[in-house]
Design a protein around this motif. Structure first.
Motif, short mmCIF file in Angstrom:
data_model
loop_
_atom_site.label_atom_id
_atom_site.label_comp_id
_atom_site.label_asym_id
_atom_site.label_seq_id
_atom_site.Cartn_x
_atom_site.Cartn_y
_atom_site.Cartn_z
N HIS A 144 0.82 -1.22 0.00
CA HIS A 144 0.00 0.00 0.00
C HIS A 144 0.85 1.26 0.00
O HIS A 144 1.92 1.32 0.61
CB HIS A 144 -1.01 0.00 1.16
CG HIS A 144 -0.42 0.03 2.54
ND1 HIS A 144 -0.11 1.21 3.19
CD2 HIS A 144 -0.10 -0.96 3.40
CE1 HIS A 144 0.36 0.94 4.39
NE2 HIS A 144 0.39 -0.38 4.55
N ASP A 176 6.47 0.71 6.47
CA ASP A 176 5.03 0.50 6.37
C ASP A 176 4.43 1.53 5.43
O ASP A 176 3.93 2.54 5.87
CB ASP A 176 4.42 0.59 7.77
CG ASP A 176 2.92 0.34 7.79
OD1 ASP A 176 2.39 -0.16 6.79
OD2 ASP A 176 2.28 0.65 8.82
N ASN A 177 4.46 1.31 4.12
CA ASN A 177 4.78 0.11 3.42
C ASN A 177 5.34 0.47 2.04
O ASN A 177 5.29 -0.30 1.11
CB ASN A 177 3.49 -0.74 3.38
CG ASN A 177 3.64 -2.07 2.74
OD1 ASN A 177 2.98 -2.31 1.75
ND2 ASN A 177 4.49 -2.91 3.22
N GLU A 210 -5.08 1.63 2.67
CA GLU A 210 -5.02 0.50 3.61
C GLU A 210 -5.12 0.95 5.05
O GLU A 210 -5.76 0.32 5.88
CB GLU A 210 -3.70 -0.27 3.41
CG GLU A 210 -3.59 -1.57 4.22
CD GLU A 210 -3.07 -1.43 5.64
OE1 GLU A 210 -3.20 -2.38 6.42
OE2 GLU A 210 -2.55 -0.34 6.00
N GLU A 211 -4.48 2.07 5.36
CA GLU A 211 -4.41 2.50 6.76
C GLU A 211 -5.75 2.97 7.31
O GLU A 211 -5.88 3.16 8.52
CB GLU A 211 -3.37 3.63 6.91
CG GLU A 211 -1.94 3.21 6.60
CD GLU A 211 -1.34 2.25 7.63
OE1 GLU A 211 -2.06 1.86 8.55
OE2 GLU A 211 -0.16 1.89 7.48
N GLU A 238 1.89 -7.46 3.41
CA GLU A 238 2.62 -7.22 4.65
C GLU A 238 1.94 -7.98 5.80
O GLU A 238 0.85 -8.54 5.63
CB GLU A 238 2.61 -5.73 4.96
CG GLU A 238 1.20 -5.22 5.22
CD GLU A 238 1.12 -3.77 5.68
OE1 GLU A 238 2.13 -3.19 6.08
OE2 GLU A 238 0.01 -3.22 5.62
ZN ZN Z 1 0.86 -1.30 6.41
#
Ligand code: ZN
Ligand SMILES: CCCCCCCC/C=C\CCCCCCCC(=O)N[C@@H](CCCCN)C(=O)O
Ligand code: ZN
Length: 524
Positions: A144, A176-177, A210-211, A238
């Motif tokens: 992501h 991340d990421n 994603e977050e 991940e």
């Molecule tokens: Zn992540």
């Protein structure tokens, strides 16, 4: 989830050792009369060689110029603040800039005849790489682009500066990421420049939210592929890492591939009561009733599900890494299971692995200092163990609260993910395991686990049963703390190794079946 909790698990070794001392007498006594199994596993040399699929292999050797270019590209990616604050508030300017940056650094990805690039929901990217052998089922590499917010407070360098210091690149997203976003594309770009043509088709999916949920990025990409009738052999995202120095009983780093993922629920609890003058308060206010209710939730753990997920396999397969007496205890969970079940409750991460967790995350109440509050609201964030269902969990919550004055509202919920296979026939798992062996010879165990946080791969359950979460990065407790935290950084060497891992993995996928030893589910 708070990834930094994993670091606290480092303290587990002390607890484990203390409890182990207590049981060692029992072990010795029982050992005299029982035939205890001891950990015997094949060494790395016992793994058979890769069968070559008829083409010559491209060595993972990168020139000085390429190595400089790859680290500079990562720095540039970090400098774009692709921050996701909420589903409605994402830095779309930075995401758009990121989309324009990709063809500049990875031109072959955009000009190769067998690669098709699509933009999904404006900011997510889907690459379809058509392999030469249509009989091989395709797979997907997932990452992501968005990152969590970071203010400059407490950082050694500004979080969006991408500065290099002492061999590390600093910045939000280095672990991340964006490291994965960039390493995946970088590895493929380098392969293309060496005239590589894959045999197995694959997809590269880069989500942009994603977050905050993944509902506009990964979820839309999954729906698109499903509508095209596509099935994937496996997907790698991940959510698993190589852990180093987390447990003092284990000297060597071990790799964790998450084969499942907890479900999630945000639940709001509310108590209403009549407002009034604070000079003559009732016996209980909405705040007092709700505070007592959520306190009961905090004090009453959900059932311990040890034995119903991959946790048992994780411990059994790690047994060989520990010295006596833990190696004996972990190899004989048939007798020591009940003790381990209790030991695992002692630290936040291992506790999260064995049960549904309940975190009290928000509390809102009151309108003025001298007004009895009409309403109190609390939000709890639950992570549901794969062996439990949503209705079961809701029922337990209501039984613990046991107060009819409390009302419930499920704000969002999703089921735990099914367990992906990790036996000797599980292509994706064995591919990862083999590539870990090739690229990280110092890693002596690869074990399955449940991911205690959530990842974008959960949106793809309809099109694949092989959902794996593994990032080829060695993490020490301090590195793990930096996820969503301060001074997130990646060493240049670690980033190059990640590119190398993907360079190897993509080529390793060009076989019909990964050769595995008989004890495929044990450590290397
Ligand atoms: Zn992540
Ligand atoms: C005895 C050794 C045990 C070691 C086992 C370690 C197991 C490690 C498993 C997982 C590592 C955690 C990885 C966390 C990735 C989390 C990503 C994340 O933060 N996701 C968010 C998504 C939010 C989406 C909006 N709802 C989250 O989970 O909150
Ligand atoms: Zn994250």
């Amino acid at each position: 989830m708070a990834p930094r909790d994993v670091a606290r698990a480092a303290g587990m070794s002390a607890g484990v050792r203390a409890l182990a001392k207590g049981v060692v007498g029992t072990v010795l006594a029982l050992g005299a009369v029982l035939l205890l199994r001891t950990a015997t596993f094949p060494g790395p040399d016992e793994l058979p060689d890769w069968g070559q699929a008829g083409t010559s292999r491209i060595p993972a050797q990168f020139s000085e110029t390429e190595r400089t270019a790859m680290k500079e590209a990562l720095k540039e990616a970090i400098r774009m603040p692709t921050v996701a604050f909420s589903s409605e508030n994402i830095n779309t300017t930075a995401l758009a800039e990121f989309g324009q940056f990709l063809p500049k650094v990875f031109p072959s990805m955009f000009s190769t005849s067998f690669i098709h690039h699509e933009v999904v929901e404006e900011y997510s990217h889907l690459f379809t790489i058509r392999g030469s052998n249509p009989k091989l089922e395709p797979y997907m590499l997932l990452a992501h682009i968005d990152v969590v917010p970071a203010s400059e407070d407490g950082w050694e360098v500004p979080p969006f500066s991408g500065l290099e210091r002492d061999g590390f690149i600093y910045g939000r997203g280095t672990l991340d990421n964006k490291n994965s976003v960039m390493a995946i594309l970088q590895a493929m770009e380098l392969l293309l420049r060496r005239n590589y043509v894959p045999q197995r088709s694959f997809y590269i999916s880069l989500g942009h939210d994603e977050e905050v949920s993944g509902k506009h990025g990964a979820q839309k990409i999954a729906a698109l592929l499903e509508s095209r009738g596509i099935r994937l052999s496996f997907i790698i995202d991940e959510g698993g890492y190589i852990f180093d120095s987390f447990f003092s009983g284990i000297e060597k780093p071990f790799a964790v591939i998450s084969v499942s993922e907890k479900g999630g629920m945000n639940l709001m609890l509310q108590v209403d009561s009549a407002p009034g003058h604070s000079s003559a308060p009732p016996k209980e206010t909405s705040i007092g009733i709700l505070a007592a209710a959520v306190s009961r939730l905090e004090q009453t753990p959900m059932p311990n599900m040890f034995g119903d997920g991959p946790e048992k396999a994780l411990l059994e397969q790690l047994a060989g890494q520990f010295s006596f007496p833990l190696n004996v205890i972990l190899t004989n969970l048939w007798i020591f299971g009940p003790i381990m079940k209790r030991i695992l409750e002692k630290t936040p991460v291992s506790n999260a692995m064995i049960r549904t967790t309940v975190a009290l995350t928000m509390f809102n109440a009151g309108i003025k200092v001298n007004v009895i509050p009409p309403t109190a609201q609390a939000t709890v964030n639950l992570r549901i163990h794969p062996a439990q269902t949503i209705p079961e969990v809701l029922e337990i919550i209501q039984n613990i609260v046991a107060d009819d004055r409390v009302q419930y509202q499920v704000l969002s919920v999703f089921n735990p993910l099914p367990m992906s296979p990790y036996d000797s026939d599980a292509f994706g798992y064995q591919l990862l395991r083999r590539t870990i062996k090739d690229v990280f010879p110092e890693v002596t165990a690869v074990v399955p686990a449940t991911c205690i946080g959530n990842t974008d791969v959960r949106h793809f359950a309809n099109i694949s049963t092989g959902l794996y979460r593994f990032n080829p990065v060695i993490l020490q407790p301090q590195g793990f703390n930096s996820f969503h935290g301060l001074n997130e950084k990646i060493s240049i060497q670690a980033y190059e190794t990640q590119v190398m891992f993907l360079f190897e993995l993509i080529q390793n996928a060009d076989v019909e079946k990964v050769p595995v030893p008989h004890s495929a589910t044990h450590d290397l």
